[in-house]
Design a protein around this motif. Structure first.
Motif, PDB file in Angstrom:
ATOM      1  N   PRO A 397      16.585 -36.806 -22.949  1.00 63.55           N
ATOM      2  CA  PRO A 397      16.869 -38.154 -22.412  1.00 63.55           C
ATOM      3  C   PRO A 397      16.744 -38.222 -20.886  1.00 63.55           C
ATOM      4  CG  PRO A 397      18.918 -36.983 -22.774  1.00 63.55           C
ATOM      5  CD  PRO A 397      17.820 -36.008 -23.061  1.00 63.55           C
ATOM      6  N   ALA A 398      15.628 -37.764 -20.309  1.00 64.86           N
ATOM      7  CA  ALA A 398      15.476 -37.702 -18.855  1.00 64.86           C
ATOM      8  C   ALA A 398      15.545 -39.092 -18.229  1.00 64.86           C
ATOM      9  CB  ALA A 398      14.152 -37.025 -18.507  1.00 64.86           C
ATOM     10  N   ALA A 399      14.877 -40.076 -18.838  1.00 62.19           N
ATOM     11  CA  ALA A 399      14.848 -41.420 -18.246  1.00 62.19           C
ATOM     12  C   ALA A 399      16.243 -42.019 -18.154  1.00 62.19           C
ATOM     13  CB  ALA A 399      13.927 -42.317 -19.071  1.00 62.19           C
ATOM     14  N   GLU A 400      17.067 -41.818 -19.184  1.00 60.43           N
ATOM     15  CA  GLU A 400      18.413 -42.368 -19.151  1.00 60.43           C
ATOM     16  C   GLU A 400      19.267 -41.692 -18.077  1.00 60.43           C
ATOM     17  OE1 GLU A 400      16.769 -41.457 -21.758  1.00 60.43           O
ATOM     18  OE2 GLU A 400      16.566 -43.286 -22.982  1.00 60.43           O
ATOM     19  N   ARG A 401      19.162 -40.412 -17.919  1.00 66.43           N
ATOM     20  CA  ARG A 401      19.946 -39.690 -16.925  1.00 66.43           C
ATOM     21  C   ARG A 401      19.532 -40.071 -15.501  1.00 66.43           C
ATOM     22  NH1 ARG A 401      19.858 -33.640 -19.711  1.00 66.43           N
ATOM     23  NH2 ARG A 401      21.490 -34.038 -21.285  1.00 66.43           N
ATOM     24  N   LEU A 402      18.223 -40.165 -15.281  1.00 69.35           N
ATOM     25  CA  LEU A 402      17.742 -40.456 -13.932  1.00 69.35           C
ATOM     26  C   LEU A 402      18.028 -41.904 -13.518  1.00 69.35           C
ATOM     27  CD1 LEU A 402      14.311 -38.588 -14.050  1.00 69.35           C
ATOM     28  CD2 LEU A 402      16.404 -37.831 -12.920  1.00 69.35           C
ATOM     29  N   SER A 403      18.107 -42.783 -14.471  1.00 68.49           N
ATOM     30  CA  SER A 403      18.368 -44.193 -14.160  1.00 68.49           C
ATOM     31  C   SER A 403      19.849 -44.564 -14.264  1.00 68.49           C
ATOM     32  CB  SER A 403      17.566 -45.086 -15.117  1.00 68.49           C
ATOM     33  OG  SER A 403      17.924 -44.844 -16.465  1.00 68.49           O
ATOM     34  N   SER A 404      20.737 -43.560 -14.278  1.00 67.92           N
ATOM     35  CA  SER A 404      22.175 -43.822 -14.423  1.00 67.92           C
ATOM     36  C   SER A 404      22.827 -44.298 -13.137  1.00 67.92           C
ATOM     37  CB  SER A 404      22.877 -42.557 -14.928  1.00 67.92           C
ATOM     38  OG  SER A 404      22.695 -41.491 -14.004  1.00 67.92           O
ATOM     39  N   GLY A 405      22.122 -44.282 -12.027  1.00 69.66           N
ATOM     40  CA  GLY A 405      22.655 -44.781 -10.771  1.00 69.66           C
ATOM     41  C   GLY A 405      23.092 -43.725  -9.790  1.00 69.66           C
ATOM     42  N   VAL A 406      22.939 -42.450 -10.118  1.00 71.28           N
ATOM     43  CA  VAL A 406      23.352 -41.392  -9.192  1.00 71.28           C
ATOM     44  C   VAL A 406      22.303 -41.130  -8.115  1.00 71.28           C
ATOM     45  CG1 VAL A 406      24.861 -40.281 -10.865  1.00 71.28           C
ATOM     46  CG2 VAL A 406      22.447 -39.639 -10.751  1.00 71.28           C
ATOM     47  N   PHE A 407      21.068 -41.597  -8.326  1.00 70.20           N
ATOM     48  CA  PHE A 407      19.985 -41.341  -7.388  1.00 70.20           C
ATOM     49  C   PHE A 407      19.613 -42.615  -6.644  1.00 70.20           C
ATOM     50  CE2 PHE A 407      19.395 -38.129 -10.714  1.00 70.20           C
ATOM     51  CZ  PHE A 407      19.371 -36.970  -9.946  1.00 70.20           C
ATOM     52  N   GLN A 408      19.378 -42.465  -5.356  1.00 72.89           N
ATOM     53  CA  GLN A 408      18.831 -43.563  -4.584  1.00 72.89           C
ATOM     54  C   GLN A 408      17.372 -43.803  -4.944  1.00 72.89           C
ATOM     55  OE1 GLN A 408      20.557 -45.451  -2.520  1.00 72.89           O
ATOM     56  NE2 GLN A 408      18.857 -46.693  -1.716  1.00 72.89           N
ATOM     57  N   GLU A 409      16.648 -42.706  -5.166  1.00 73.24           N
ATOM     58  CA  GLU A 409      15.233 -42.796  -5.540  1.00 73.24           C
ATOM     59  C   GLU A 409      14.810 -41.468  -6.145  1.00 73.24           C
ATOM     60  OE1 GLU A 409      10.971 -44.272  -3.542  1.00 73.24           O
ATOM     61  OE2 GLU A 409      12.773 -43.958  -2.316  1.00 73.24           O
ATOM     62  N   VAL A 410      13.937 -41.545  -7.133  1.00 69.84           N
ATOM     63  CA  VAL A 410      13.357 -40.359  -7.762  1.00 69.84           C
ATOM     64  C   VAL A 410      11.867 -40.354  -7.423  1.00 69.84           C
ATOM     65  CG1 VAL A 410      12.914 -39.133  -9.918  1.00 69.84           C
ATOM     66  CG2 VAL A 410      15.063 -40.388  -9.618  1.00 69.84           C
ATOM     67  N   ILE A 411      11.415 -39.316  -6.731  1.00 69.33           N
ATOM     68  CA  ILE A 411      10.032 -39.225  -6.235  1.00 69.33           C
ATOM     69  C   ILE A 411       9.326 -38.091  -6.965  1.00 69.33           C
ATOM     70  CG2 ILE A 411       8.580 -38.980  -4.185  1.00 69.33           C
ATOM     71  CD1 ILE A 411      11.096 -39.699  -2.534  1.00 69.33           C
ATOM     72  N   VAL A 412       8.229 -38.418  -7.630  1.00 69.94           N
ATOM     73  CA  VAL A 412       7.456 -37.425  -8.375  1.00 69.94           C
ATOM     74  C   VAL A 412       5.974 -37.624  -8.076  1.00 69.94           C
ATOM     75  CG1 VAL A 412       9.157 -37.216 -10.235  1.00 69.94           C
ATOM     76  CG2 VAL A 412       7.306 -38.909 -10.420  1.00 69.94           C
ATOM     77  N   ALA A 413       5.149 -36.669  -8.505  1.00 70.09           N
ATOM     78  CA  ALA A 413       3.699 -36.760  -8.390  1.00 70.09           C
ATOM     79  C   ALA A 413       3.102 -37.126  -9.738  1.00 70.09           C
ATOM     80  CB  ALA A 413       3.112 -35.444  -7.878  1.00 70.09           C
ATOM     81  N   ASN A 414       1.820 -37.478  -9.717  1.00 68.43           N
ATOM     82  CA  ASN A 414       1.149 -37.910 -10.944  1.00 68.43           C
ATOM     83  C   ASN A 414       0.379 -36.785 -11.607  1.00 68.43           C
ATOM     84  OD1 ASN A 414      -0.822 -37.738  -8.972  1.00 68.43           O
ATOM     85  ND2 ASN A 414      -1.954 -39.540  -9.680  1.00 68.43           N
ATOM     86  N   THR A 415       0.870 -35.554 -11.493  1.00 65.32           N
ATOM     87  CA  THR A 415       0.232 -34.446 -12.214  1.00 65.32           C
ATOM     88  C   THR A 415       0.347 -34.622 -13.717  1.00 65.32           C
ATOM     89  OG1 THR A 415       2.293 -33.183 -12.031  1.00 65.32           O
ATOM     90  CG2 THR A 415       0.632 -32.840 -10.324  1.00 65.32           C
ATOM     91  N   ILE A 416       1.402 -35.308 -14.148  1.00 63.74           N
ATOM     92  CA  ILE A 416       1.612 -35.638 -15.559  1.00 63.74           C
ATOM     93  C   ILE A 416       1.738 -37.159 -15.661  1.00 63.74           C
ATOM     94  CG2 ILE A 416       3.161 -35.382 -17.543  1.00 63.74           C
ATOM     95  CD1 ILE A 416       3.997 -32.697 -16.431  1.00 63.74           C
ATOM     96  N   PRO A 417       1.016 -37.791 -16.568  1.00 62.42           N
ATOM     97  CA  PRO A 417       1.150 -39.253 -16.708  1.00 62.42           C
ATOM     98  C   PRO A 417       2.531 -39.626 -17.222  1.00 62.42           C
ATOM     99  CG  PRO A 417      -0.214 -38.366 -18.477  1.00 62.42           C
ATOM    100  CD  PRO A 417       0.018 -37.233 -17.519  1.00 62.42           C
ATOM    101  N   VAL A 418       3.125 -40.614 -16.597  1.00 60.37           N
ATOM    102  CA  VAL A 418       4.456 -41.075 -17.001  1.00 60.37           C
ATOM    103  C   VAL A 418       4.289 -42.293 -17.902  1.00 60.37           C
ATOM    104  CG1 VAL A 418       6.714 -41.898 -16.219  1.00 60.37           C
ATOM    105  CG2 VAL A 418       5.430 -40.243 -14.840  1.00 60.37           C
ATOM    106  N   PRO A 419       4.675 -42.193 -19.167  1.00 62.31           N
ATOM    107  CA  PRO A 419       4.538 -43.358 -20.058  1.00 62.31           C
ATOM    108  C   PRO A 419       5.490 -44.478 -19.648  1.00 62.31           C
ATOM    109  CG  PRO A 419       5.733 -41.587 -21.157  1.00 62.31           C
ATOM    110  CD  PRO A 419       5.248 -41.029 -19.864  1.00 62.31           C
TER     111      PRO A 419
END
Length: 438
Positions: A397-419
């Motif tokens: 459940p990565a999307a739910e954890r990352l969008s829980s409000g603990v992060f100001q911003e999540v920065i990633v690269a496009n090495t893997i396509p994000v659905p």
């Protein structure tokens, strides 16, 4: 030897022929001298002159020198017989008929402009191989071919646009039982082929597709095959932490090599030791430059910034990241893992109170480690928390954890396509096409 052989040849041809030594490739004029009767015309005479010249340059082998000496001796005897036959009158008292003079023509057919060519002064110059003129364009992009697998076609298209070329034609399909079929739809004989295929989920299908693509290019007589792997799966299995474990990173490296790849281009491997698992050259590219450039646009004061490693294993990565941010301070989260994809945070090493904390990792899988670290940073008084990673695996459940409000911003690269199902408002995806294109 050269002077003697030249005089013998001149006597054999005619009494009016020159008696000085002839240089190699020098023009011989037979307009006033008749053909050499024993040597079947001017061709054999020119061979004798050439052998004499080569002997003078000491470039004839032993066998060739003996052959030239034999030809000279035989020529001397024939010269004496020819002189006797020319002075003896015929039976009716009339002089022997004279032969018509030969047409003026160079002995060696050297082509146009042979008169202006310099004579050879050494054996190295005589037998020097002339360079072959290139018939194709000198531009290296003429032999470059770029193909994309089905794992991340958007990134491959961005790389092609950066290079100013088109993606090559390739046919990839799957049979009903899951087998993969690959066909290259254009000629790649003698070309440098680059295959862009990250081993992202589904990992096994993406990896096997890369294997079949490499094999198809090898059987199509490609000059070189570079496997561009933005995300290298199985890299976390890089050592034996328990008994009777496999080192899958080494196994997959052997498979890529045996499939026929000439070189590997990977980005942000889980550990640097994975480079040594390959028996072929590996170009390890780091994607932190793209993230650093984006963070610089945030205008965060240097004194308010602290770089945090989510675990002890990523300390070296976080330290290198902090040095590039004007040598920012470093903090470490001590983590204990009880099972795979299950982590428990113990304590924090460093001061983050009132500062902007930047968590740095190579990948985010289930986001359990980085989310627990962010919660500890909030408890310790961090003003804002940013999460930075190169590979966005985003297993549930990565999307739910990352969008829980603990992060100001999540920065990633496009090495893997994000659905779309894994995207959330505070997610920022940066392109690394320029790094791969370079």
């Amino acid at each position: 030897m050269a002077s003697l052989s030249a005089r013998s040849c001149a006597t054999a041809c005619s009494s009016g022929a020159p008696t000085e030594p002839m240089a190699v490739h020098q023009r011989v004029d037979h307009s006033q001298a008749g053909p050499c009767r024993h040597f079947s015309g001017r061709g054999r005479c020119s061979q004798l002159r050439r052998l004499s010249g080569l002997a003078a340059l000491n470039v004839l082998p032993a066998r060739g020198a003996r052959r030239a000496a034999g030809v000279q001796a035989h020529s001397s005897s024939q010269t004496a017989n020819q002189a006797t036959s020319q002075t003896a009158p015929s039976s009716n008292g009339a002089p022997p008929p004279s032969e018509p003079p030969a047409a003026s023509k160079p002995v060696l057919d050297a082509g146009r402009g042979w008169e202006s060519r310099p004579l050879a002064s050494s054996p190295q110059q005589l037998f020097r191989q002339q360079p072959i003129a290139s018939t194709g364009s000198s531009n290296h992009t003429d032999r470059l071919r770029l193909f994309s697998g089905s794992a991340n076609q958007a990134l491959a298209q961005e790389v092609a646009c950066y290079l100013g070329i088109e993606l090559g034609g390739i046919k990839i399909k799957r049979f009903a039982d899951g087998e993969i079929y690959v066909q290259i739809l254009e000629s790649i004989r003698g070309c440098d082929v680059f295959l862009i295929q990250p081993t992202c989920p589904p990992v096994n299908d993406s990896f096997m597709e890369l294997m079949v693509m490499i094999d198809a290019c090898k059987r199509a007589s490609a000059r070189s095959i570079t496997a561009v792997i933005p995300y290298y799966g199985y890299a976390r299995a890089d050592r034996k932490s328990h008994g009777r474990e496999s080192i899958a990173a080494k196994l997959t490296a052997n498979m890529i090599t045996e499939a026929g790849a000439s070189r590997v281009l990977a980005m942000d491997l889980h550990s640097g030791q994975c480079v040594g698992y390959f028996d072929i050259p590996v170009d390890h590219v780091y994607g932190d430059s793209v993230i650093l450039e984006y963070l610089a646009s945030k205008r965060i004061a240097t004194g308010d910034l602290v770089v945090v490693s989510p675990d002890v294993g990523g300390v070296a990565r976080a330290r290198a990241f902090a040095k590039k941010l004007n040598d920012a301070p470093l903090a470490i989260v001590d983590k204990r893992r009880s099972a795979h994809n299950v982590s428990e945070v113990m304590n924090l090493i460093g001061d983050v109170r009132g500062k902007v904390a930047v968590l740095v990792d190579d990948m985010i899988d289930t986001a359990g480690t980085i989310t627990n670290a962010a919660k500890v940073l909030e408890v310790e008084g961090a003003r804002e928390v940013y999460a930075c990673a190169t590979h966005a695996v985003f297993s549930p459940p990565a999307a739910e954890r990352l969008s829980s409000g603990v992060f100001q911003e999540v920065i990633v690269a496009n090495t893997i396509p994000v659905p779309e199902s894994s995207q959330f408002p505070c997610l920022t995806v940066l392109s690394v096409a320029n790094l791969l294109g370079e």
